[in-house]
Design an enzyme around this catalytic site. Structure first.
Site, PDB file in Angstrom:
ATOM      1  N   ASP A  47      94.012  -9.635  24.854  1.00  0.00           N
ATOM      2  CA  ASP A  47      94.214  -9.994  26.265  1.00  0.00           C
ATOM      3  C   ASP A  47      93.084 -10.858  26.815  1.00  0.00           C
ATOM      4  OD1 ASP A  47      92.201  -8.117  26.262  1.00  0.00           O
ATOM      5  OD2 ASP A  47      93.011  -6.931  27.922  1.00  0.00           O
ATOM      6  N   CYS A  76      88.974  -9.275  23.926  1.00  0.00           N
ATOM      7  CA  CYS A  76      88.920  -8.610  22.624  1.00  0.00           C
ATOM      8  C   CYS A  76      87.505  -8.375  22.120  1.00  0.00           C
ATOM      9  CB  CYS A  76      89.751  -9.371  21.596  1.00  0.00           C
ATOM     10  SG  CYS A  76      89.189 -11.054  21.249  1.00  0.00           S
ATOM     11  N   HIS A 128      90.098 -14.156  17.565  1.00  0.00           N
ATOM     12  CA  HIS A 128      90.228 -12.726  17.862  1.00  0.00           C
ATOM     13  C   HIS A 128      89.160 -11.899  17.159  1.00  0.00           C
ATOM     14  CE1 HIS A 128      92.389  -9.265  19.370  1.00  0.00           C
ATOM     15  NE2 HIS A 128      92.366  -8.721  18.172  1.00  0.00           N
TER      16      HIS A 128
END
Length: 234
Positions: free
Chosen positions: A103, A106, A212
């Protein structure tokens, strides 16, 4: 997995706007939350000294860490290859990921999981990283290619992606060695050490480069996390 996190890039700004009314602005909640966090950290330290922690890799060679802001986001083909490379490395070293929500928070979620045993404490981690950036401007300003006050203001917003400058600030703030297993072609492993201090803990993250972060554990030891009730959130 790739689609979920790839889409996070496009939705980061929307996530930040939707989260701007969070309880970071509530001083009473901050005080209660800080007491809760202090208790969790104290328990983590007790376990560490009991010898139940520290089952981590120590034989990987690390390159020197230079804090930097986020680089270019890879295209879809390169991102897929990067993810496959990271998965192979994790399998080789018998590491497994606890999946972190994509979102825009991370990095802070993964740090919160390592520090506090739950990613829902990410706002606490972000708050203290921002405090570190504000209090020690001289340590980080040289790595930020924009007005420093604007950078700090940006990092305060929920949904704003963390970078290697915020990782260094987290290492300094929490006196932690942050161990990063990456998908970079020429760099498998990066250690981020606190400045002028011996680390009191190790935090292990995977980094799917520029896309990520996840929280790392030994294979077979990934914990099951229950979603916390709303009144626990920061």
């Amino acid at each position: 997995m790739s689609e979920q996190y790839w889409n996070a890039s496009a939705s980061a700004s929307a996530s930040a706007s939707a989260s701007s009314s969070s309880s970071l602005n509530s001083s009473s909640h901050d005080t209660e939350d800080d007491h809760t966090i202090a208790a969790i950290l104290a328990e983590e330290e007790r376990l560490r000294y009991d010898g139940k922690l520290g089952k981590r890799l120590s034989h990987l060679d690390s390159i020197p860490h230079t804090p930097r802001v986020i680089g270019d986001i890879p295209d879809a083909n390169d991102a897929t290859l990067d993810h496959e490379r990271l998965a192979e490395r994790l399998a080789t070293y018998k590491l497994a990921e606890l999946q972190i929500e994509g979102d825009g928070n991370c990095q802070f979620r993964a740090l919160a999981d390592q520090l506090l045993q739950h990613q829902d404490y990410h706002q606490y981690v972000r708050k203290h990283v921002v405090k570190q950036l504000k209090s020690h401007r001289n340590l980080y300003e040289g790595y930020v290619p924009m007005k420093y006050k604007s950078y700090v203001k940006k990092m305060k917003r929920l949904g704003e992606w963390g970078d290697h400058v915020t990782l260094q600030a987290a290492a300094d703030r929490f006196e932690a060695k942050i161990c990063l297993v990456t998908s970079f072609r020429d760099t498998c492993y990066i250690e981020i050490l606190p400045r002028d201090k011996s680390p009191s803990r190790e935090l292990w993250l995977s980094f799917w480069s520029e896309i990520h972060y996840n929280s790392l554990y030994q294979t077979g030891e990934v914990p099951t996390r229950r979603h916390r009730k709303k009144h626990w959130l920061f």
